[in-house]
Enzyme design. Structure first.
Site, PDB file in Angstrom:
ATOM      1  N   ASN A  22       2.240  -5.127 -11.948  1.00  0.00           N
ATOM      2  CA  ASN A  22       2.631  -5.441 -10.577  1.00  0.00           C
ATOM      3  C   ASN A  22       2.273  -6.902 -10.287  1.00  0.00           C
ATOM      4  OD1 ASN A  22       2.210  -5.893  -7.716  1.00  0.00           O
ATOM      5  ND2 ASN A  22       2.556  -3.707  -7.431  1.00  0.00           N
ATOM      6  N   HIS A  81       0.598  -9.977  -6.255  1.00  0.00           N
ATOM      7  CA  HIS A  81      -0.467 -10.936  -5.925  1.00  0.00           C
ATOM      8  C   HIS A  81      -0.081 -12.379  -6.231  1.00  0.00           C
ATOM      9  CE1 HIS A  81      -3.171  -7.961  -4.678  1.00  0.00           C
ATOM     10  NE2 HIS A  81      -4.065  -7.968  -5.659  1.00  0.00           N
ATOM     11  N   HIS A 119       6.754  -5.071  -4.999  1.00  0.00           N
ATOM     12  CA  HIS A 119       6.908  -4.268  -3.782  1.00  0.00           C
ATOM     13  C   HIS A 119       7.509  -5.154  -2.706  1.00  0.00           C
ATOM     14  CE1 HIS A 119       4.719  -1.425  -0.701  1.00  0.00           C
ATOM     15  NE2 HIS A 119       5.995  -1.567  -0.445  1.00  0.00           N
ATOM     16  N   ARG A 165       7.982  -5.371   0.651  1.00  0.00           N
ATOM     17  CA  ARG A 165       7.518  -4.701   1.871  1.00  0.00           C
ATOM     18  C   ARG A 165       8.417  -5.067   3.046  1.00  0.00           C
ATOM     19  NH1 ARG A 165       2.062  -2.748   2.080  1.00  0.00           N
ATOM     20  NH2 ARG A 165       2.422  -2.823   4.308  1.00  0.00           N
ATOM     21  N   ARG A 199       5.206  -9.504   3.190  1.00  0.00           N
ATOM     22  CA  ARG A 199       3.961 -10.277   3.153  1.00  0.00           C
ATOM     23  C   ARG A 199       3.721 -10.930   1.788  1.00  0.00           C
ATOM     24  NH1 ARG A 199      -0.583  -5.574   3.217  1.00  0.00           N
ATOM     25  NH2 ARG A 199       0.367  -5.138   5.211  1.00  0.00           N
ATOM     26  N   GLU A 201       9.144  -1.274  -5.955  1.00  0.00           N
ATOM     27  CA  GLU A 201       8.412  -0.400  -5.030  1.00  0.00           C
ATOM     28  C   GLU A 201       8.960  -0.641  -3.640  1.00  0.00           C
ATOM     29  OE1 GLU A 201       4.132  -0.576  -4.504  1.00  0.00           O
ATOM     30  OE2 GLU A 201       3.990  -0.388  -6.657  1.00  0.00           O
ATOM     31  N   THR A 206      -1.030  -0.047  -0.422  1.00  0.00           N
ATOM     32  CA  THR A 206      -0.582   1.330  -0.241  1.00  0.00           C
ATOM     33  C   THR A 206      -1.802   2.252  -0.255  1.00  0.00           C
ATOM     34  OG1 THR A 206       1.283   0.633  -1.597  1.00  0.00           O
ATOM     35  CG2 THR A 206       1.155   2.966  -1.035  1.00  0.00           C
ATOM     36  N   GLU A 237       5.083   9.065  -9.428  1.00  0.00           N
ATOM     37  CA  GLU A 237       3.946   8.224  -9.804  1.00  0.00           C
ATOM     38  C   GLU A 237       2.733   8.843  -9.131  1.00  0.00           C
ATOM     39  OE1 GLU A 237       4.188   3.916  -9.391  1.00  0.00           O
ATOM     40  OE2 GLU A 237       2.017   3.824  -9.047  1.00  0.00           O
ATOM     41  N   HIS A 254      -2.531   2.741  -9.153  1.00  0.00           N
ATOM     42  CA  HIS A 254      -3.313   2.307  -8.005  1.00  0.00           C
ATOM     43  C   HIS A 254      -4.798   2.307  -8.345  1.00  0.00           C
ATOM     44  CE1 HIS A 254      -4.272   1.147  -3.968  1.00  0.00           C
ATOM     45  NE2 HIS A 254      -2.997   0.890  -3.832  1.00  0.00           N
ATOM     46  N   GLY A 255      -5.367   1.122  -8.303  1.00  0.00           N
ATOM     47  CA  GLY A 255      -6.807   0.975  -8.514  1.00  0.00           C
ATOM     48  C   GLY A 255      -7.242   1.065  -9.972  1.00  0.00           C
TER      49      GLY A 255
HETATM   50  N1  PXP Z   1       1.407   1.826  -7.728  1.00  0.00           N
HETATM   51  C1  PXP Z   1       1.723   1.714  -6.420  1.00  0.00           C
HETATM   52  C2  PXP Z   1       2.671   2.718  -5.838  1.00  0.00           C
HETATM   53  C3  PXP Z   1       1.188   0.685  -5.624  1.00  0.00           C
HETATM   54  O1  PXP Z   1       1.518   0.609  -4.318  1.00  0.00           O
HETATM   55  C4  PXP Z   1       0.336  -0.256  -6.223  1.00  0.00           C
HETATM   56  C5  PXP Z   1      -0.209  -1.383  -5.395  1.00  0.00           C
HETATM   57  O2  PXP Z   1       0.819  -2.228  -5.001  1.00  0.00           O
HETATM   58  C6  PXP Z   1       0.033  -0.121  -7.594  1.00  0.00           C
HETATM   59  C7  PXP Z   1       0.571   0.935  -8.312  1.00  0.00           C
HETATM   60  C8  PXP Z   1      -0.858  -1.079  -8.291  1.00  0.00           C
HETATM   61  O3  PXP Z   1      -2.145  -0.951  -7.782  1.00  0.00           O
HETATM   62  P1  PXP Z   1      -3.271  -1.986  -8.171  1.00  0.00           P
HETATM   63  O4  PXP Z   1      -2.848  -3.320  -7.645  1.00  0.00           O
HETATM   64  O5  PXP Z   1      -4.485  -1.435  -7.516  1.00  0.00           O
HETATM   65  O6  PXP Z   1      -3.339  -1.984  -9.684  1.00  0.00           O
END
Ligand code: PXP
Length: 259
Positions: A6, A9, A42, A44, A48, A69, A100, A150, A190-191
């Site tokens: 992703n 950032h 993503h 949005r 942003r 996304e 998210t 996911e 995520h995370g």
């Molecule tokens: N999957 C989804 C659906 C997300 O919204 C995000 C964050 O944008 C990620 C994965 C990636 O998460 P992280 O940046 O914490 O690795």
């Protein structure tokens, strides 16, 4: 297991300065050269980080696959239909959230989600639903026509004890098994980071993970030293070439001429 990166950032950093750098499309070349299997961004509703023109540029640059996304709103679905990502991952979106915060409530929003899925399928875009590791949500995702889910790994990633982490890991595994038994493809994200990824990578039913934050943080960790070394060399009147640059292949240090 496949890895998608992703790159939101990168756009966040660019926007913070209102500048052109760092360019998400440039980052794609590095990420793909390093072996990633796909790129996630993503778009949005509040734009942003990733913006409409980024998505267009990314579509042209990406040679692996684009996972867009997105919230299942009319406006964003219309954009997705034009951009035609290989995968659209539908996520919930709240204006005030930092990122998210959890999975979609598919059970509650079956009709609008089913409509978005149908529209995306009309352009042969595969659809994944970002859901918590909960059986009801997964069954509902199948019912309304998604081909993939996911699994939200945020609670696993944020667990404060091994016991709690183990509990979330089991839920993720059971959810992945259930989804596969229903014929759904299974991604997770995520995370996830360099410490917590291995138990997730060991779950055979998960085909792909999506990781952003941890990789960008690591890039700063391992890249900052080189960046400072290069600038030190230039400030001291030397030659910074060969020190490795942020986006190698750019011509920053290759005879860049500012006159
Ligand atoms: N999957 C989804 C659906 C997300 O919204 C995000 C964050 O944008 C990620 C994965 C990636 O998460 P992280 O940046 O914490 O690795």
């Amino acid at each position: 297991m496949r890895l998608s990166i992703n790159i939101d950032h990168i756009a966040t950093l660019r926007n913070a300065r209102g500048a052109r750098d760092p360019d998400p499309a440039e980052a794609v070349r590095v990420v793909e050269r390093a072996g990633a299997d796909g790129i996630v961004c993503h778009l949005r509703e509040d734009r942003r980080h990733i913006r409409d023109e980024d998505v267009k540029a990314l579509r042209k640059t990406i040679t692996t696959k684009l996972d867009l996304e997105m919230a299942a709103t009319k406006e964003i679905v219309r954009i997705a239909l034009r951009v035609r990502p290989e995968l659209a991952t539908l996520v919930p979106e709240k204006r005030k959230e930092l990122t998210t915060e959890g999975g979609l409530d598919v059970l509650r929003h079956k009709r609008p989600l089913a409509k978005a899925i149908k529209n995306l399928h009309g352009k042969k875009i595969a659809v994944s639903l970002f859901v918590d590791p909960a059986a009801g949500q997964i069954r509902a995702a199948k019912e309304i026509g998604a081909e993939m889910i996911e699994i939200h790994t945020g609670e696993y990633a944020n667990a404060r004890s091994n016991r709690e982490r183990g509990k979330h890991l089991r839920r993720i595994q059971e959810s992945a098994v259930l989804a596969r038994s229903l014929g759904l493809g299974v991604n997770a994200g995520h995370g996830l980071d360099y410490v917590n990824i291995s138990p997730i990578a060991a779950i055979r039913e998960i085909e792909e993970v999506s990781i952003g934050h941890a990789v960008i943080v690591r890039a700063i960790g391992v890249g900052l030293e080189n960046a400072v070394r290069e600038m030190v060399a230039l400030v001291r009147g030397g030659d910074a070439r060969g020190q490795g640059s942020l986006f190698e292949g750019d011509d920053l240090l290759e005879g860049g001429d500012l006159t």
